[in-house]
Design an enzyme around this catalytic site. Structure first.
Site, PDB file in Angstrom:
ATOM      1  N   HIS A 235       0.849  -1.183   0.000  1.00  0.00           N
ATOM      2  CA  HIS A 235       0.000   0.000   0.000  1.00  0.00           C
ATOM      3  C   HIS A 235       0.894   1.246   0.000  1.00  0.00           C
ATOM      4  CE1 HIS A 235      -2.311   3.169   1.963  1.00  0.00           C
ATOM      5  NE2 HIS A 235      -3.427   2.503   1.716  1.00  0.00           N
ATOM      6  N   ASP A 284      -5.711   8.398  -7.347  1.00  0.00           N
ATOM      7  CA  ASP A 284      -6.104   9.299  -6.266  1.00  0.00           C
ATOM      8  C   ASP A 284      -4.991  10.334  -6.082  1.00  0.00           C
ATOM      9  OD1 ASP A 284      -6.562  10.581  -3.844  1.00  0.00           O
ATOM     10  OD2 ASP A 284      -7.175   8.772  -2.784  1.00  0.00           O
ATOM     11  N   ASP A 339      -9.029  14.380  -4.761  1.00  0.00           N
ATOM     12  CA  ASP A 339      -8.692  13.007  -5.129  1.00  0.00           C
ATOM     13  C   ASP A 339      -8.751  12.798  -6.644  1.00  0.00           C
ATOM     14  OD1 ASP A 339      -9.339  10.353  -5.868  1.00  0.00           O
ATOM     15  OD2 ASP A 339     -10.376   9.895  -4.020  1.00  0.00           O
ATOM     16  N   ASP A 346     -10.488  18.956  -0.029  1.00  0.00           N
ATOM     17  CA  ASP A 346     -10.258  18.950   1.418  1.00  0.00           C
ATOM     18  C   ASP A 346      -8.797  19.284   1.671  1.00  0.00           C
ATOM     19  OD1 ASP A 346      -8.649  16.400   1.692  1.00  0.00           O
ATOM     20  OD2 ASP A 346     -10.463  15.579   0.792  1.00  0.00           O
ATOM     21  N   HIS A 349      -6.134  16.364   0.848  1.00  0.00           N
ATOM     22  CA  HIS A 349      -5.758  16.229  -0.561  1.00  0.00           C
ATOM     23  C   HIS A 349      -5.048  17.474  -1.082  1.00  0.00           C
ATOM     24  CE1 HIS A 349      -8.437  12.706  -0.394  1.00  0.00           C
ATOM     25  NE2 HIS A 349      -7.613  12.247  -1.318  1.00  0.00           N
TER      26      HIS A 349
HETATM   27 ZN   LIG Z   1      -6.773  10.290  -1.459  1.00  0.00          ZN
END
Ligand SMILES: [Zn+2]
Length: 421
Positions: A235, A284, A339, A346, A349
């Site tokens: 990840h 993203d 994103d 936000d 991001h």
């Molecule tokens: Zn994100």
């Protein structure tokens, strides 16, 4: 007047770009349908852009982002109630975005932020998500970074280093890992948060990170990236945290660097230009930092390993493609970044899209620096430090300040460590 040469063509408007669209090999799945949907929405954005603009000069909406951030530092809407336990994060995301935009913070605001973060500091050491809450490694990282960005005497003095060391020992586990808070979960974020704050504030004792590098290395899996704990799927966020922590601990060469390089470069999306966090996931904007930010760390690690084939002018990802994705697909016209098209803006991001944009614009460090700025020169952001993700001067200044102070005594050191002398 000298006539300027036309800007270079954008990758996303080249004839070959359509050939990068996702192919499902005739087997439609939920995942492939979602991927096609995102690609279509990006295609729409690109078409509209092309209709309005004759020159391929994507613009960073500096002023709009600045106004959005400035407002956020003073007042947040009700939508942020859910982040009541992440208030130092909001300070960090906004302050770091402002420093990337090279917008100064007025002294009175800086002082208010210091006083607020002081109220988030726990009597038992470390910082909590808000006043009166329990100390937690994530807001501790955010608070220390925010204070280092402010970089004033008042900011540095907020940090109780003795208590911070006690807190780090209280979350250290016998296997070298850290829990996020007393009684909380273990994952590789905590090791990074601990290594980051301890190295910035000069409180690393000989035993604090004993065993930590071996535990982090065990999080690298067959994919090449790192999972949150050993055995989990690779990840982007965890991989960044684990790798950056190993760089701080001077053990990054113990990773399989080539496998990691292959994994992270495969996460840049062929059509979108941005990054996905995991295999088979959607693009993203925040992974513009978590993934692309790995490339400076890897470049340095491979260089230290004596790799003579490394480029001296670019990172090992498509820097222009990432800038195109961020500038064309991730900006809210009213300020703030996001994103992907269709999502709302936000501060999280905004911070990580801008951080990724900075990584994509600046290759190298102070001695060897090469810029690739897509669009006008005004799009240029300040460089960011690839380990701490605050501006490099602020890292140097904090380290210089705290290295004049002695490393605190190891009050919280577990008894077993004393037997090893
Ligand atoms: Zn994100």
């Amino acid at each position: 007047m000298e006539s300027q040469s036309p800007p270079p063509p954008l990758r996303c408007f080249s004839d070959s770009h359509q050939s990068e669209l996702f192919r499902d090999d005739g087997v439609q799945t939920v995942t492939s349908a979602e991927q096609r949907k995102v690609e279509r929405s990006i295609q729409d954005v690109l078409t509209v852009y092309q209709q309005i603009h004759s020159l391929p000069q994507p613009t960073l909406l500096r002023e709009q982002h600045y106004q959005y951030l400035k407002k956020g530092l003073r007042h947040l809407s009700d939508a942020y109630e859910c982040l009541d336990a992440s208030r130092p994060w909001l300070c960090y995301w906004i302050l770091h975005s402002l420093e990337l935009l090279e917008e100064p913070v007025p002294a009175a605001v800086a002082s208010d932020v210091c006083q607020f973060l002081a109220r988030c500091q726990s009597p038992t050491g470390g910082f909590a998500g808000g006043p009166g809450q329990h100390a937690h490694l994530a807001p501790t990282y955010a608070a220390v970074n925010a204070l280092c960005i402010l970089g004033t005497e008042e900011a540095y003095n907020v940090i109780n280093r003795e208590k911070l060391l006690d807190f780090l020992y209280s979350v250290k586990q016998p296997d070298g890992s850290f829990v996020m808070h007393v009684g909380g979960e273990v994952d590789v974020r905590s090791a990074y948060c601990a290594a980051s704050v301890a190295s910035l504030t000069n409180i690393i004792t000989p035993t604090l990170f004993e065993g930590t590098h071996n535990w982090i290395i065990s999080c690298q899996n067959w994919e090449g990236g790192l999972g949150g704990v050993p055995g989990l799927e690779a990840h982007g966020g965890y991989t960044f945290c684990g790798t950056a922590a190993l760089v701080i601990l001077g053990k990054e060469h113990m990773l399989d660097l080539k496998a990691l390089l292959r994994w992270v470069t495969s996460r840049q999306m062929r059509f979108e230009g941005g990054f996905q966090g995991r295999c088979n996931k959607l693009v993203d904007g925040c992974y513009s930092f978590w993934q692309a930010g790995l490339l400076p760390l890897l470049h340095r690690a491979l260089f230290k390993d004596g790799d003579m084939t490394l480029s001296l002018s670019s990172w090992m990802f498509e820097q222009q493609a990432l800038q195109e994705y961020i500038l064309l697909c991730c900006q809210n016209p009213a300020g703030g970044l996001l994103d992907k098209p269709g999502k709302s803006r936000d501060f999280y991001h905004t911070c990580y899209c801008l951080s990724g944009l900075s990584v994509a614009q600046h290759f190298g460090n102070k001695d060897l620096h090469h810029e690739l700025i897509l669009g006008k020169e005004e799009n240029r952001l300040a460089p960011t430090h690839p380990v701490y993700n605050i501006c490099p001067e602020k890292v140097a200044q904090a380290i210089q300040y705290f290295h004049q102070l002695p490393i605190p005594a190891q009050n919280g050191e577990p008894a077993c460590a004393e037997d090893q002398s």
